[in-house]
Enzyme design. Structure first.
Site, PDB file in Angstrom:
ATOM      1  N   HIS A  87       0.830  -1.393  -0.163  1.00 23.63           N
ATOM      2  CA  HIS A  87      -0.038  -0.085   0.322  1.00 23.63           C
ATOM      3  C   HIS A  87       1.115   1.222  -0.222  1.00 23.63           C
ATOM      4  O   HIS A  87       1.490   1.029   0.386  1.00 23.63           O
ATOM      5  CB  HIS A  87      -0.725   0.381   1.076  1.00 23.63           C
ATOM      6  CG  HIS A  87      -0.853   0.095   2.018  1.00 23.63           C
ATOM      7  ND1 HIS A  87      -0.102   1.291   2.863  1.00 23.63           N
ATOM      8  CD2 HIS A  87      -0.085  -0.719   3.124  1.00 23.63           C
ATOM      9  CE1 HIS A  87      -0.112   0.776   4.128  1.00 23.63           C
ATOM     10  NE2 HIS A  87       0.302  -0.423   4.371  1.00 23.63           N
ATOM     11  N   ASP A  89       0.002   4.524   1.020  1.00 21.04           N
ATOM     12  CA  ASP A  89      -0.118   5.335   2.556  1.00 21.04           C
ATOM     13  C   ASP A  89       0.079   5.287   3.382  1.00 21.04           C
ATOM     14  O   ASP A  89       0.297   3.526   3.516  1.00 21.04           O
ATOM     15  CB  ASP A  89      -1.977   5.298   2.301  1.00 21.04           C
ATOM     16  CG  ASP A  89      -3.025   3.857   2.557  1.00 21.04           C
ATOM     17  OD1 ASP A  89      -2.337   3.066   2.432  1.00 21.04           O
ATOM     18  OD2 ASP A  89      -3.939   3.680   3.155  1.00 21.04           O
ATOM     19  N   ASP A 119       6.122   0.581   7.039  1.00 19.65           N
ATOM     20  CA  ASP A 119       4.770   0.204   6.889  1.00 19.65           C
ATOM     21  C   ASP A 119       3.914   1.168   6.553  1.00 19.65           C
ATOM     22  O   ASP A 119       4.115   2.469   6.376  1.00 19.65           O
ATOM     23  CB  ASP A 119       4.209   0.819   7.753  1.00 19.65           C
ATOM     24  CG  ASP A 119       2.385  -0.059   8.191  1.00 19.65           C
ATOM     25  OD1 ASP A 119       2.113  -0.878   7.251  1.00 19.65           O
ATOM     26  OD2 ASP A 119       1.446   0.699   8.823  1.00 19.65           O
ATOM     27  N   GLU A 153      -5.096   1.351   2.353  1.00 20.90           N
ATOM     28  CA  GLU A 153      -5.160   0.117   3.115  1.00 20.90           C
ATOM     29  C   GLU A 153      -4.857   0.426   4.302  1.00 20.90           C
ATOM     30  O   GLU A 153      -6.020  -0.229   5.744  1.00 20.90           O
ATOM     31  CB  GLU A 153      -3.857  -0.574   2.856  1.00 20.90           C
ATOM     32  CG  GLU A 153      -3.809  -2.181   3.620  1.00 20.90           C
ATOM     33  CD  GLU A 153      -2.908  -1.946   5.206  1.00 20.90           C
ATOM     34  OE1 GLU A 153      -2.988  -3.316   5.734  1.00 20.90           O
ATOM     35  OE2 GLU A 153      -2.758  -1.112   5.491  1.00 20.90           O
ATOM     36  N   GLU A 154      -4.572   1.669   4.826  1.00 16.56           N
ATOM     37  CA  GLU A 154      -4.912   2.014   6.560  1.00 16.56           C
ATOM     38  C   GLU A 154      -5.861   2.166   6.949  1.00 16.56           C
ATOM     39  O   GLU A 154      -6.130   3.630   8.577  1.00 16.56           O
ATOM     40  CB  GLU A 154      -3.290   3.163   6.819  1.00 16.56           C
ATOM     41  CG  GLU A 154      -2.098   2.688   6.361  1.00 16.56           C
ATOM     42  CD  GLU A 154      -1.755   1.934   7.115  1.00 16.56           C
ATOM     43  OE1 GLU A 154      -2.636   1.614   8.531  1.00 16.56           O
ATOM     44  OE2 GLU A 154      -0.274   1.642   7.346  1.00 16.56           O
TER      45      GLU A 154
END
Length: 453
Positions: A87, A89, A119, A153-154
């Protein structure tokens, strides 16, 4: 004389660091509720892929919410395709709390700093550097490899993987397995005799997500009057019951395999296979025998529900007619019926609950050639590694891709020193990654993708 292979590896090493740094400098903060903008990072990724001769599709689900998907053609069209996803974001970061600016992407003393270093802009950079190397050398994987770089995704994945699965499922045709975040990273512990031990857990399951809204209704009135129909009181009582509830143990095959393999690596007997072993009575003590490695499985032996938000009233002397709360629920495979019935009992008829966001739990087999290839790739570059499966306590985009029948694993390899707490870096202050970890990760990823059958 430097060989062509060594020269190309140097390019890969340089690019994975540069790409991670440059991606971090692109602020893709996702504040939730639709407040995010991944498009600048998506454009950056698409440009790097185009330079490698690929034909990426930049797909915008809403203004600024962009995803990138492309396919690397394999040599054998008869074998299933493999999905590699990450991802774009990141979660918010307050610069006032950081030692370096969270969107600087700076490198100091061999460590790269910034939001997304772990991440997971590091993983995006690994994949970009790797496929560009394949383009330079003319190498092709046996399986088609579909690359997906997603938005949102977050939060709920509504603008990212969920939307791609719903609107562009054809881009993932032929994919039967996928790899994504949260696995293949060093976990430092020690054996029963005190010797240092490096575990590498690979994600082979995820708890399902059950974000809830609780709502209590009552009778509005003056704060000085007796009120037996107080919405705040009813909600507070339900929230307290949820917080205090102890969920029963639910041992899934993945977690059972994780405990068994970790125990073998540590050199202890948990008693898990002993006659009369009662998980509800005996499991917590068994996990204590694993030492610090018990933390890898402790969050995933039960369902959970944690109250996280409260909202009620507008003035201290007014009893409001309604009150709401937010609860972060996580559900193990085959645990959804238990979760729902338990919430019904804990909230009672005074408080209603509903899903704000719901995604299914996942489980993947650990006796497959794909898992074996991930294990072998790690051991090739870290001979003393002990590779074990584990179930993730949270969730990833693998949940969305599972709707297409894609079995997901968590595999973003990194070799970290004992001084870095990987789990604390997720969404934490001073997120960072050693540049050597990036170089290690891209080599392991390359080994896996060039050997997986």
């Amino acid at each position: 004389m430097v060989s062509d292979e060594s020269a190309d590896q140097q390019i890969v090493d340089d690019e994975v660091i540069r790409f991670t740094s440059e991606l971090i400098r692109i602020d893709t903060t996702n504040r939730g509720g639709g407040d995010g903008r991944e498009r600048p990072a998506a454009e950056y990724v698409a440009e790097r892929l185009t330079e490698a001769g690929l034909r990426p599709e930049l797909l915008e689900s809403a203004p600024g919410r962009a995803n990138v998907v492309t396919r690397v053609s394999g040599t054998d069209p008869l074998v299933p395709a493999l999905l590699v996803h990450g991802h774009l974001d990141v979660v918010p970061a307050d610069p006032a709390l950081w030692r370096t600016h969270p969107f600087s992407g700076e490198v100091h003393d061999g460590v790269l700093w910034g939001r997304g270093a772990i991440d997971m802009k590091n993983a995006v950079a690994m994949v970009l550097a790797l496929v560009r190397s394949w383009a330079r050398t003319g190498w092709r994987p046996r399986r088609d490899v579909v690359l997906a770089f997603t938005a949102d995704e977050e939060d709920s994945a509504a603008y990212g993987a969920s939307w791609l699965v719903r609107e562009h499922a054809g881009l993932f045709a032929g994919c039967t397995e996928g790899i994504g975040e949260s696995g293949g990273v060093t976990f430092h512990t020690e054996t029963a005799s005190g010797a240092p031990l490096r575990l590498y857990p690979i994600g082979a399951g995820e708890r399902g997500t059950a974000w809830l809204r609780l709502t209590a209704k009552g009778t509005a009135g003056h704060g000085s009057k007796v009120n037996d129909d107080n919405a705040v009181s009813s909600l507070a009582a339900a929230v307290a019951r949820i917080a205090e509830h102890r969920w029963p143990v639910r041992l899934t095959p993945v977690t059972r395999a994780a405990i068994t393999e970790i125990a073998a690596a540590v050199g202890v007997d948990t008693g898990l296979a002993a006659p009369g072993f009662d998980p509800d009575r005996d499991l917590d003590a068994a996990l204590e025998r694993l030492g610090s490695a018990g933390s890898l499985v402790r969050p995933t032996v039960r369902n959970s529900a944690n109250p996280t938000m409260l909202d009620a009233g507008y003035k201290v002397n007014v009893i409001p007619e309604s009150a709401t709360a937010g609860v972060d629920g996580r559900v193990l495979p085959d645990g959804e019926d238990e979760f729902r019935s338990t919430l019904d009992a804990l909230t009672s008829d005074r408080v209603a609950w509903e899903y704000v966001h719901h995604s299914v739990p996942l489980a993947a087999p650990v006796d497959t050639p794909t898992f074996a290839a991930m294990r072998a790739a790690l051991v090739t570059h870290e001979p003393d590694a002990r590779v074990v499966p584990f179930c993730m306590s949270g969730g990833t985009d693998a949940k969305q891709f599972a709707e297409l029948g894609i079995t997901g694993y968590g595999f973003v390899p990194l070799r970290l020193p004992p001084s870095l707490d990987y789990q604390a870096l997720f969404h934490g202050v001073d997120e960072r990654v050693p540049v050597d970890a990036l170089r290690f990760g891209v080599r392991v990823l390359d080994r896996f993708l060039t050997t997986v059958e």
